[in-house]
Design an enzyme around this catalytic site. Structure first.
Site, PDB file in Angstrom:
ATOM      1  N   ASP A 256      38.276  90.265  62.003  1.00 38.95           N
ATOM      2  CA  ASP A 256      37.020  90.975  61.747  1.00 38.95           C
ATOM      3  C   ASP A 256      35.962  90.677  62.839  1.00 38.95           C
ATOM      4  O   ASP A 256      35.178  91.401  63.355  1.00 38.95           O
ATOM      5  CB  ASP A 256      36.492  90.745  60.141  1.00 38.95           C
ATOM      6  CG  ASP A 256      35.399  91.742  59.861  1.00 38.95           C
ATOM      7  OD1 ASP A 256      34.888  92.664  60.735  1.00 38.95           O
ATOM      8  OD2 ASP A 256      34.800  91.480  58.864  1.00 38.95           O
TER       9      ASP A 256
ATOM     10  N   TYR B 103      38.546  87.373  51.963  1.00 40.51           N
ATOM     11  CA  TYR B 103      38.181  88.502  51.433  1.00 40.51           C
ATOM     12  C   TYR B 103      38.723  88.717  49.996  1.00 40.51           C
ATOM     13  O   TYR B 103      38.078  89.691  49.222  1.00 40.51           O
ATOM     14  CB  TYR B 103      38.175  89.706  52.398  1.00 40.51           C
ATOM     15  CG  TYR B 103      37.595  89.729  53.596  1.00 40.51           C
ATOM     16  CD1 TYR B 103      36.131  89.582  53.349  1.00 40.51           C
ATOM     17  CD2 TYR B 103      38.269  89.909  54.870  1.00 40.51           C
ATOM     18  CE1 TYR B 103      35.411  89.426  54.849  1.00 40.51           C
ATOM     19  CE2 TYR B 103      37.625  89.658  56.159  1.00 40.51           C
ATOM     20  CZ  TYR B 103      36.350  89.509  56.043  1.00 40.51           C
ATOM     21  OH  TYR B 103      35.660  89.472  57.168  1.00 40.51           O
TER      22      TYR B 103
ATOM     23  N   ASP C 224      37.554  79.431  67.765  1.00 40.11           N
ATOM     24  CA  ASP C 224      36.486  78.832  68.644  1.00 40.11           C
ATOM     25  C   ASP C 224      36.882  79.056  70.026  1.00 40.11           C
ATOM     26  O   ASP C 224      36.124  79.400  70.862  1.00 40.11           O
ATOM     27  CB  ASP C 224      35.970  77.680  68.250  1.00 40.11           C
ATOM     28  CG  ASP C 224      37.034  76.575  67.899  1.00 40.11           C
ATOM     29  OD1 ASP C 224      38.206  76.946  68.080  1.00 40.11           O
ATOM     30  OD2 ASP C 224      36.526  75.442  67.385  1.00 40.11           O
TER      31      ASP C 224
ATOM     32  N   ASP D 181      35.106  92.833  66.508  1.00 37.20           N
ATOM     33  CA  ASP D 181      33.673  93.413  66.703  1.00 37.20           C
ATOM     34  C   ASP D 181      33.171  92.845  67.847  1.00 37.20           C
ATOM     35  O   ASP D 181      32.260  93.416  68.748  1.00 37.20           O
ATOM     36  CB  ASP D 181      32.692  93.136  65.601  1.00 37.20           C
ATOM     37  CG  ASP D 181      32.932  93.897  64.314  1.00 37.20           C
ATOM     38  OD1 ASP D 181      33.582  95.074  64.520  1.00 37.20           O
ATOM     39  OD2 ASP D 181      32.505  93.658  63.240  1.00 37.20           O
TER      40      ASP D 181
ATOM     41  N   LYS E 218      42.979  78.692  63.230  1.00 42.21           N
ATOM     42  CA  LYS E 218      42.153  77.527  62.911  1.00 42.21           C
ATOM     43  C   LYS E 218      43.094  76.457  62.221  1.00 42.21           C
ATOM     44  O   LYS E 218      42.716  75.714  61.229  1.00 42.21           O
ATOM     45  CB  LYS E 218      41.027  77.552  62.138  1.00 42.21           C
ATOM     46  CG  LYS E 218      39.795  76.508  62.306  1.00 42.21           C
ATOM     47  CD  LYS E 218      39.176  76.304  63.666  1.00 42.21           C
ATOM     48  CE  LYS E 218      38.268  75.083  63.713  1.00 42.21           C
ATOM     49  NZ  LYS E 218      37.811  74.866  65.115  1.00 42.21           N
TER      50      LYS E 218
END
Length: 358
Positions: A249, A144, A225, A253, A193
């Site tokens: 993020d 971001y 994942d 959610d 990751k």
């Protein structure tokens, strides 16, 4: 205890659920003989109406002189998002607050109340041991905040988004997660990751190093994942999850689906000095604003987080949390968490029941 709280109710349902939450604060104040000074500030569309800006200097000053911020919600109707009052309202409000006070970590609990299992989308066999997860998300690094560029090369459109982390950014959120785990079940799952990304390799190295400073806390590493899959196969295995900005993020959610309503989900953001902002995870819900039907629990539980984590008032926070649970056990439901939509209570009535249990 004497403390000052900046209260930024915002827009939509923000003012009405905040009003009820202040009633809860006043009840705690009297019960435990505290003195809380509440400083009301305008933010979002309500601030724009008076100041022509979503985050005015007057509100910034209120926050600067307070010990913590209790935030409501901002934003207006989707079909009015092009109006100046609402254009970039969320970005100019909450993101400006994060930048101004350098909030580096976000804490979002996701709990399935036993009394509300029927509105959890997962099977009983999966949630039989209960879900009580806290996700700690780093806020100031990652993709971001890196370079963003779209350009033409060899007559093809190309785009670049750069993810960056330094070890200091990771250390801050690592300490936050381990300290949180010490107050819970002494387990941290670090999600990355690292099989692909260099930022994740650094993340894993730093988490491992910091973990050695907390010998009573078990640290495990999990690829993002796999974590996403485990959320819906065996979510009960998790306690504290710490992860980078982008992964946090997405995962937070996803975890928001567990309780069955955003009206049950509080959150908190902290900077390196421990200064915190506490807010519901949901939005301003302008479609139900002013109808006295919004669920106040997320805002009230945000207050409980504030008392516990900013003021170290453990008994007071537990008192609120237990009162919320007792109100649910007694069968009180706002419309968003009611299996039978005809048997619901109002925002004010739900708060009344919570206050009675306090």
């Amino acid at each position: 205890m004497n403390k000052t709280i900046a209260v930024l109710a915002g827009d939509g349902i923000g003012p009405e659920v905040m009003e009820q939450t202040i009633r809860v604060l006043n009840t705690i104040e009297k019960k435990f003989n505290h003195q809380f000074e509440v400083l009301q500030g305008l933010i979002g569309g309500s601030a724009y109406d008076k100041f022509g800006t979503h985050f005015p200097e007057a509100t910034k000053f209120i926050c600067q002189r307070s010990h913590a911020i209790l935030f409501g919600s901002v934003g207006g109707p989707v079909n009015e998002s092009h109006h100046e009052k609402w254009k970039n309202c969320e970005k100019n409000s909450i993101l400006s607050l994060r930048k101004e006070f350098q909030f580096s970590s976000n804490i979002r609990p996701a709990k399935v109340y036993a009394e509300l299992k029927d509105i959890c989308p997962l099977k009983d066999s999966i949630i039989k041991n209960g879900i009580d997860i806290v996700i700690v998300r780093e806020l100031l690094g990652d993709i971001y905040f890196g370079e963003h560029r779209t350009y033409i090369e060899n007559q093809l459109r190309k785009a670049i988004d750069t993810a960056e982390y330094d070890e200091k950014q990771i250390e801050i959120v690592a300490h936050q997660s381990f300290k949180l785990a010490l107050m819970r079940k002494n387990k941290v799952t670090s999600v990355d990751k690292a099989n692909v990304l260099d930022t994740s390799k650094l993340w894993r190295e730093v988490l491992t190093e910091i973990g050695k400073q907390y010998p009573t806390v078990t640290l495990e590493h999990m690829l993002v994942d796999n974590c996403a899959m485990q959320f819906f196969i065996n979510p009960c295995q998790f306690d504290v999850i710490v992860t980078a900005n982008l992964f946090g993020d997405i995962l937070s959610d996803a975890a928001a689906a567990f309780p069955g309503s955003l009206g049950l989900m509080p959150s908190a953001s902290f900077n390196e000095k421990g200064f915190g902002l506490f807010e519901p995870s949901g939005g301003s819900a302008p479609d139900i604003a002013g109808k006295n039907i919004a669920n106040p629990i997320a805002q009230i539980m945000s207050l409980a987080m504030l008392l516990r984590q900013s003021f170290e008032l453990i008994e007071e926070a537990s008192c609120i949390e237990n009162a919320v649970q007792k109100a649910l056990q007694a069968g009180y439901r706002t419309c968003d968490i009611s299996a039978n939509k005809t048997e619901t209570v109002t925002t004010e009535e739900m708060t009344n029941r919570i206050i009675e249990f306090i």
